[in-house]
Design a protein around this motif. Sequence first.
Motif, short mmCIF file in Angstrom:
data_model
loop_
_atom_site.label_atom_id
_atom_site.label_comp_id
_atom_site.label_asym_id
_atom_site.label_seq_id
_atom_site.Cartn_x
_atom_site.Cartn_y
_atom_site.Cartn_z
N ASP A 23 5.19 2.49 12.04
CA ASP A 23 4.11 3.44 12.27
C ASP A 23 3.34 3.03 13.52
O ASP A 23 3.06 1.85 13.73
CB ASP A 23 3.17 3.49 11.07
N SER A 24 2.95 4.01 14.30
CA SER A 24 2.16 3.74 15.50
C SER A 24 0.67 3.82 15.23
O SER A 24 -0.13 3.40 16.07
CB SER A 24 2.53 4.73 16.61
N LYS A 25 0.30 4.37 14.04
CA LYS A 25 -1.12 4.50 13.69
C LYS A 25 -1.33 4.05 12.25
O LYS A 25 -0.52 4.34 11.37
CB LYS A 25 -1.60 5.94 13.85
N LEU A 26 -2.45 3.35 12.02
CA LEU A 26 -2.86 2.92 10.70
C LEU A 26 -4.33 3.27 10.49
O LEU A 26 -5.01 3.69 11.42
CB LEU A 26 -2.65 1.41 10.52
N ILE A 27 -4.80 3.07 9.26
CA ILE A 27 -6.18 3.35 8.90
C ILE A 27 -6.88 2.03 8.58
O ILE A 27 -6.36 1.19 7.85
CB ILE A 27 -6.27 4.28 7.68
N ALA A 28 -8.08 1.86 9.10
CA ALA A 28 -8.83 0.60 8.96
C ALA A 28 -9.54 0.52 7.61
O ALA A 28 -10.76 0.43 7.53
CB ALA A 28 -9.83 0.47 10.10
N ASP A 29 -8.76 0.54 6.54
CA ASP A 29 -9.35 0.43 5.20
C ASP A 29 -9.14 -0.94 4.59
O ASP A 29 -9.54 -1.20 3.46
CB ASP A 29 -8.79 1.51 4.27
N GLY A 30 -8.47 -1.85 5.31
CA GLY A 30 -8.22 -3.18 4.80
C GLY A 30 -7.02 -3.29 3.88
O GLY A 30 -6.68 -4.39 3.44
N SER A 31 -6.38 -2.17 3.59
CA SER A 31 -5.20 -2.15 2.73
C SER A 31 -3.96 -1.61 3.44
O SER A 31 -2.85 -2.03 3.16
CB SER A 31 -5.46 -1.30 1.48
N ASP A 32 -4.15 -0.67 4.33
CA ASP A 32 -3.04 0.01 5.00
C ASP A 32 -2.20 -1.00 5.78
O ASP A 32 -2.73 -1.98 6.34
CB ASP A 32 -3.59 1.08 5.94
N ALA A 33 -0.91 -0.75 5.85
CA ALA A 33 -0.01 -1.69 6.52
C ALA A 33 1.24 -0.97 6.98
O ALA A 33 1.57 0.12 6.49
CB ALA A 33 0.37 -2.84 5.58
N THR A 34 1.95 -1.58 7.90
CA THR A 34 3.23 -1.06 8.35
C THR A 34 4.20 -2.21 8.59
O THR A 34 3.78 -3.34 8.90
CB THR A 34 3.08 -0.22 9.63
N VAL A 53 7.92 -8.71 9.12
CA VAL A 53 6.63 -8.96 8.49
C VAL A 53 5.94 -7.61 8.37
O VAL A 53 6.46 -6.59 8.83
CB VAL A 53 5.76 -9.95 9.30
N TRP A 54 4.77 -7.59 7.77
CA TRP A 54 3.96 -6.38 7.75
C TRP A 54 2.64 -6.66 8.45
O TRP A 54 2.10 -7.77 8.36
CB TRP A 54 3.73 -5.91 6.31
N ILE A 55 2.14 -5.68 9.16
CA ILE A 55 0.85 -5.78 9.83
C ILE A 55 -0.16 -4.97 9.01
O ILE A 55 0.02 -3.76 8.82
CB ILE A 55 0.92 -5.25 11.27
N ILE A 68 -1.22 -10.57 9.95
CA ILE A 68 0.20 -10.66 9.62
C ILE A 68 0.35 -10.96 8.14
O ILE A 68 -0.28 -11.88 7.61
CB ILE A 68 0.88 -11.76 10.45
N VAL A 69 1.18 -10.19 7.47
CA VAL A 69 1.58 -10.48 6.10
C VAL A 69 3.04 -10.92 6.16
O VAL A 69 3.94 -10.10 6.32
CB VAL A 69 1.42 -9.24 5.19
N GLY A 70 3.27 -12.22 6.09
CA GLY A 70 4.63 -12.72 6.19
C GLY A 70 4.70 -14.09 6.82
O GLY A 70 3.68 -14.69 7.18
N PRO A 76 0.82 -1.21 0.00
CA PRO A 76 0.00 0.00 0.00
C PRO A 76 0.85 1.26 0.00
O PRO A 76 2.07 1.23 0.19
CB PRO A 76 -0.81 -0.12 1.29
N ARG A 77 0.17 2.35 -0.19
CA ARG A 77 0.78 3.67 -0.33
C ARG A 77 1.77 3.99 0.78
O ARG A 77 2.87 4.48 0.55
CB ARG A 77 -0.35 4.70 -0.39
N ARG A 78 1.39 3.74 2.02
CA ARG A 78 2.24 4.08 3.16
C ARG A 78 3.60 3.40 3.06
O ARG A 78 4.65 4.00 3.31
CB ARG A 78 1.55 3.68 4.46
N VAL A 79 3.59 2.13 2.70
CA VAL A 79 4.84 1.36 2.63
C VAL A 79 5.70 1.83 1.47
O VAL A 79 6.93 1.93 1.59
CB VAL A 79 4.51 -0.14 2.51
#
Length: 804
Positions: free
Chosen positions: A706-717, A765-767, A748-750, A351-354
């Motif tokens: 990142d300490s904050k994410l957005i609950a859109d189902g795509s965002d990750a850190t 991994v990515w959350i 978890i993505v990983g 996603p965009r953030r990553v």
Amino acid sequence: MTPSELTRRQFIRTSALGTAALASSSMAQHQAAFGERTITGADGGWQTFSLNQGWLFGGRMKGNAALQPGFDDAAFARVNLPHCVAKLSWQNWDPANWEDIWIYRRHFRLPKELARQRLFLHFEGVLTGATPVVNGRSLPERLGGYLPFQYEITEFVREGDNVLAVAVDSRWSNVPPEGSPRGPRSIDYLEPGGIPRPVRLFAAPQIFISGVFAKPLSVLDGERRVEVSYTINAAALPPQAIRIEAALMDRDRVLARAARSLRLEKTGETETTLTLSGLGSVRLWDVDAPSLYDVVSTLFVSHKLAHQRQTGIGFRDARFEIDGFFLNGRRLRLFGLDRHELFPYVGFAMPRRVLRRDAAILRHEFNCNFVRCSHYPQSEAFIEACDGLGLMVWEELPGWQYLGDAAWRELAVRDIRDMVRRDRNHPSVVIWGVRINESANDPALYRRTKEAANALDGSRPTSGTMTRRSTQSWLQDVFAYDDYHRAPGGGVDIAEPLPGVPYFVTEAVGQFNYQTGRGFGSRYRRAGDLSLQEQQAILHAQAHSRGASHARLAGVVAWCAFDYGSLLNSYDGVKCPGIADVFRIPKLGAAFYQAQADPDVRPVVEPAFYWDFGPETPSGPGGNAAIFSNCERLELFINGKFHAAARPDRANFEHVKYPPFFVNLAMDGFGKPELRIDGYVGDRVALSRSFSSDRAKDQLLLRADDSKLIADGSDATRLAFYAADRFGALRSFTGGSVTLRVAGPGVIVGDNPFSLAETGGAGAVWIKTVKDRPGLVKVTATHSWLGAESVPILVEPPGAEHRL
């Protein structure tokens, strides 16, 4: 229309006169993620709807039944974009896992207010071919995976349930960069299939602005201006002349205006231009102060507001001259790395953030002022981040050495046009790569690609990486050379620039064997040969120092930033030339880049060794251990007792700002000594770092980007974990595994559990968030013997973005 003009930083509200006012910074950040918002106008305005959420993935496609609207897709898996068709680890990728045709479906209902709107379906990129079907109506197949494409679907949608089905063809195909009969081993990066970039639906009025190119001109003199070229798209002819207005905005301040009226003579596309002048007070875009502005364009039809869009720009003068590179009139040496956009577990589907995080790593952690996007146009989220960070960009068409047949070459020329249209408003992009990477000369093809770029832009030079030092049949503006050659006696050498042409180095170091001068291999694995790892930073320092010794050389862009998936010269499918691994965790090789920062801003002390007395280094780092620092002198202490003082080796690295230090650290590790390094600027200790060799005191460290994410189902850190000594320095060659547990609305993505032995003691991994499920996520990592560590991540509700 291009996403660069639709996904800008701020939300525009208009009065009856079209005067712009800017919303809050939180809305500005939200706007950057989801594109334009509603502008009420004569035909109901313009709206952008995200289609990233709510997809149904059916796996490998069996026949064409799943393309039809009445197909029963109840058994399909629910997924969000970006998405990769294959379940991947971080290594051992096998193209057979994605080389097939795959089926995606997306149901949507249109709001009633869109009944009179024109509707456009926009994909930012699908790997590698896509055939969309809307309510059973097939749209033309798109070939090629790295650039946007769109369709007008107004006549295909209906009231009630609509079904978008997409057949994604991820087989090896006759499209750049693919096509070679040798298959995936013929290019130096893997291409896991899927829909790795966003999908949107645009609802447009009957007449709207479909394209904007805002080109700053005469930036360094009193005639500074912006030439704004427009494409107006009309489904029907209005009875009166339309009016288009342009305003240059510095946040909420109008710096210049221009307007004109014109009568449309035909349906379809009409071109027109405006000029914004009187811009003497604008701030220039620079690597240390990347000032950005917006051109706000407003279209009136029958005296009513029909459409408004904004285009971000920057004012800068970037020139490659025979005597070097000049930014805004001053000589600036290019200092950079090449970047692949591949990630563990998902290929290109981050996603965009990553994606934006990579730009921040390059600019702020590795101190680069330049990145080459190798070997394909990379995500616009990354390019936008470069705009805001002052990171200059080389953007190039997809390809790697191979040149295909006539149909293949037509696609290459198309890719140039699509790439330039998408990215020509980005001030960070300073050069177009219009040759296939490291390909043979083909004057007919490369004359066409150069002409295609110049026809759509003309403000940037063209180039393409070369492996042969000759300008015969070369045709471009800037000579870019991939320089892998050995200095007499070993080490990196950089050739003198060719005479009469602007010249810079676009690859160096990589995995080349600079000891023998022959061959490549998977050299810089964190879990591999430690003596090789310790050489990497030195070789990169040599490349930049020897490059800077040539006064005419524009700079050096070294290979490369991050490890990546490849079947060429790789280890278990991962190629390891990066100064950071696939997880973006710096290796010892990053130490040189980390030290090239202003010590008043960020003092750095980075050893190019691990402080350890294990089987790999029983006598410690050795008699000529390298430490990279931007301090003026170092003092070293063993167990609190003064051991040595050192100053930078300017004799052998005279052309880099902050050369390495070398010290004798060969010793008996009995007693498990501690090392302390004090870095001095003047008489002041700017930074002190300590290192422990006692593995009994090691710990597991866990860090979320990142300490904050957005609950859109795509965002990750990213969630990085590594074995560390008691002072927090990474401990190499730690085995065992890390098991992760998630409490709360995150996935978890990983790999879980994760084997540290295979990565040399560090991994990630990515959350990822869950759609519409805000709350607190707590991730706990437990190592086989180093204990457990937890981090919290707050997942906030998604904003009021438009979804269908």
